[in-house]
Design a protein around this motif. Structure first.
Motif, short mmCIF file in Angstrom:
data_model
loop_
_atom_site.label_atom_id
_atom_site.label_comp_id
_atom_site.label_asym_id
_atom_site.label_seq_id
_atom_site.Cartn_x
_atom_site.Cartn_y
_atom_site.Cartn_z
N HIS A 1 0.83 -1.21 0.00
CA HIS A 1 0.00 0.00 0.00
C HIS A 1 0.86 1.26 0.00
CE1 HIS A 1 -3.09 -2.90 0.99
NE2 HIS A 1 -4.00 -1.97 0.83
N PRO A 2 0.41 2.27 -0.74
CA PRO A 2 1.16 3.54 -0.75
C PRO A 2 0.88 4.32 0.53
CG PRO A 2 -0.88 3.79 -1.95
CD PRO A 2 -0.82 2.34 -1.53
N ASP A 3 1.80 5.23 0.87
CA ASP A 3 1.51 6.18 1.95
C ASP A 3 0.34 7.07 1.54
OD1 ASP A 3 3.64 5.24 3.35
OD2 ASP A 3 4.88 7.03 3.11
N LEU A 4 -0.42 7.52 2.51
CA LEU A 4 -1.43 8.54 2.25
C LEU A 4 -0.72 9.86 2.03
CD1 LEU A 4 -4.06 7.43 4.86
CD2 LEU A 4 -4.50 7.69 2.42
N ALA A 5 -1.08 10.57 0.96
CA ALA A 5 -0.45 11.85 0.64
C ALA A 5 1.07 11.71 0.55
CB ALA A 5 -0.84 12.92 1.66
N GLU B 1 -0.86 20.71 7.19
CA GLU B 1 -1.40 19.34 7.18
C GLU B 1 -0.44 18.38 6.48
OE1 GLU B 1 -6.16 20.59 6.79
OE2 GLU B 1 -4.89 20.38 5.01
N ALA B 2 0.14 18.82 5.37
CA ALA B 2 1.05 17.96 4.61
C ALA B 2 2.28 17.60 5.44
CB ALA B 2 1.46 18.63 3.30
N ALA B 3 2.80 18.57 6.15
CA ALA B 3 3.98 18.33 6.99
C ALA B 3 3.65 17.37 8.13
CB ALA B 3 4.52 19.65 7.54
N ARG B 4 2.48 17.57 8.71
CA ARG B 4 2.02 16.71 9.81
C ARG B 4 1.84 15.26 9.29
NH1 ARG B 4 1.50 15.46 14.90
NH2 ARG B 4 -0.54 14.82 15.66
N MET B 5 1.21 15.12 8.16
CA MET B 5 0.98 13.80 7.57
C MET B 5 2.32 13.11 7.28
SD MET B 5 -1.42 11.69 6.46
CE MET B 5 -2.90 12.64 6.18
N ALA B 6 3.25 13.83 6.69
CA ALA B 6 4.55 13.24 6.36
C ALA B 6 5.28 12.78 7.62
CB ALA B 6 5.40 14.25 5.59
N GLN B 7 5.22 13.61 8.65
CA GLN B 7 5.91 13.28 9.90
C GLN B 7 5.28 12.03 10.55
OE1 GLN B 7 8.65 14.25 11.16
NE2 GLN B 7 8.45 13.01 13.03
N LEU B 8 3.95 12.00 10.59
CA LEU B 8 3.28 10.86 11.23
C LEU B 8 3.47 9.57 10.41
CD1 LEU B 8 -0.04 12.55 12.43
CD2 LEU B 8 1.76 11.59 13.90
N ASN B 9 3.41 9.67 9.09
CA ASN B 9 3.67 8.48 8.25
C ASN B 9 5.06 7.92 8.56
OD1 ASN B 9 1.36 8.02 6.67
ND2 ASN B 9 1.96 9.52 5.12
N LYS B 10 6.02 8.81 8.69
CA LYS B 10 7.40 8.40 8.95
C LYS B 10 7.50 7.70 10.32
CE LYS B 10 12.00 10.60 8.96
NZ LYS B 10 12.31 10.73 10.39
N GLU B 11 6.90 8.32 11.32
CA GLU B 11 6.93 7.71 12.66
C GLU B 11 6.27 6.34 12.65
OE1 GLU B 11 5.19 10.25 15.71
OE2 GLU B 11 6.42 11.94 15.01
N TYR B 12 5.13 6.28 11.98
CA TYR B 12 4.37 5.02 11.92
C TYR B 12 5.23 3.92 11.28
CZ TYR B 12 0.45 1.81 11.13
OH TYR B 12 -0.37 0.72 11.15
N LYS B 13 5.85 4.24 10.16
CA LYS B 13 6.64 3.22 9.44
C LYS B 13 7.89 2.82 10.22
CE LYS B 13 6.67 5.53 5.54
NZ LYS B 13 6.95 5.88 4.13
N GLU B 14 8.48 3.76 10.91
CA GLU B 14 9.65 3.40 11.72
C GLU B 14 9.26 2.46 12.86
OE1 GLU B 14 12.29 7.41 10.82
OE2 GLU B 14 11.44 7.12 12.84
N ARG B 15 8.09 2.70 13.40
CA ARG B 15 7.65 1.88 14.53
C ARG B 15 7.20 0.48 14.08
NH1 ARG B 15 5.83 2.16 19.90
NH2 ARG B 15 3.87 1.08 20.33
N PHE B 16 6.44 0.42 12.98
CA PHE B 16 5.79 -0.85 12.62
C PHE B 16 6.42 -1.57 11.43
CE2 PHE B 16 2.27 1.71 14.55
CZ PHE B 16 2.17 0.96 15.72
N GLU B 17 7.22 -0.89 10.64
CA GLU B 17 7.84 -1.46 9.44
C GLU B 17 6.82 -1.85 8.36
OE1 GLU B 17 10.64 -4.50 11.04
OE2 GLU B 17 12.13 -2.90 10.78
#
Lengths: 174, 174
Positions: free
Chosen positions: B67-71, B100-116
């Motif tokens: 699945h692609p990242d959102l935004a 919003e875009a910066a927030r989304m990018a930051q949270l996507n990054k955190e999520y992927k680092e945590r869960f792979e």
């Protein structure tokens, strides 16, 4: 690209690079990324192989059904994946004369009617005459044997795709 | 398109039509074709669901990683699948302001680092604010719970994609 560089890839880069080593099945590449670090390319290949072997028979048939026909409509309409286009091209599938093309179309049709999945062969290891001969012979196999044989061919294709991605510097595209 | 028309499809037409109901996993559609005839759309959906449930945990993670990242970068570079582009667009992912875009990018990054694996949500059932809120909340889940949650979302996405393909006459494209 050495194995330590492979092991250092994020899942996104890993799937971008290796996602089509099993045709149109990036899920397999994406799944085995969890098995890092790999001690070598053979270990990555083995992880893919094990994942495939552990699928139910329907899943193995699913893999086969993600493969295009040889000299079929995807080749004609330009919708083959890059890897399949190269492999079919090298085996002469884009340069069949009209007799060969008609024979190939007829045998592909018979094969699919009999087995409900397409004929899969590692085209890089065969030429045009050999492919036609094997397609004709394999049409008379039993379904279980032919499913297993198709999966063996998938693994050969996978091995050669992996090697060419790692040995040539395909990683430059990342 | 009624279910008898679905049941009459060759595996090639079936995969062409339904191959992306689970994002970039045509193997799943191709596998469940073996389960025809389906008594209805629910039965097709259930067959897909069962196939997913029977995969090893690595296979489920493999699905999520397709699945692609959102935004994310696929939206920016125009490489989303048609289905994802529509869904992300409808949820406003292509019209985030810079905060919003910066927030989304930051949270996507955190999520992927945590869960792979990436954050997966059925975007059609959410709006921009809701997606940001859920992404933020889900970042603090445990990995096993989040893998299961991601797969639940995959199934919701699948259900809506199936419905829209069968109810609208997407079969016209065959």
């Amino acid at each position: 690209m050495d194995i330590s560089a492979v092991n250092a890839l994020s899942y996104e880069d890993f799937v971008n690079l290796f996602g089509n080593v099993v045709e149109k099945c990036p899920i397999i590449t994406a799944a085995v990324w969890s098995r890092r670090p790999f001690v070598g390319l053979k270990a990555l290949e083995a992880a893919i192989s094990e994942f495939i072997d552990d699928l139910p028979e329907s899943g193995k048939e699913g893999i086969l059904r993600c493969h295009p026909d040889l000299a079929g409509r995807d080749l004609q309409s330009g919708t083959l994946t890059r890897e399949s286009r190269e492999e079919q091209g090298r085996a002469g599938m884009d340069a069949l004369n009209s007799v060969e093309a008609a024979r190939m179309a007829q045998l592909n049709k018979e094969y699919k009617e009999r087995f409900e999945f397409p004929f899969v062969i590692c085209a890089r290891m065969s030429d045009k005459a050999d492919i036609l001969r094997q397609l004709s012979e394999r049409c008379s196999n039993q379904r279980d044997a032919e499913r297993a044989r198709g999966i063996e061919e998938v693994k050969k294709i996978c091995r050669l795709r992996l090697q060419s991605l790692v040995l040539t510097d395909a990683s430059n595209k990342l």
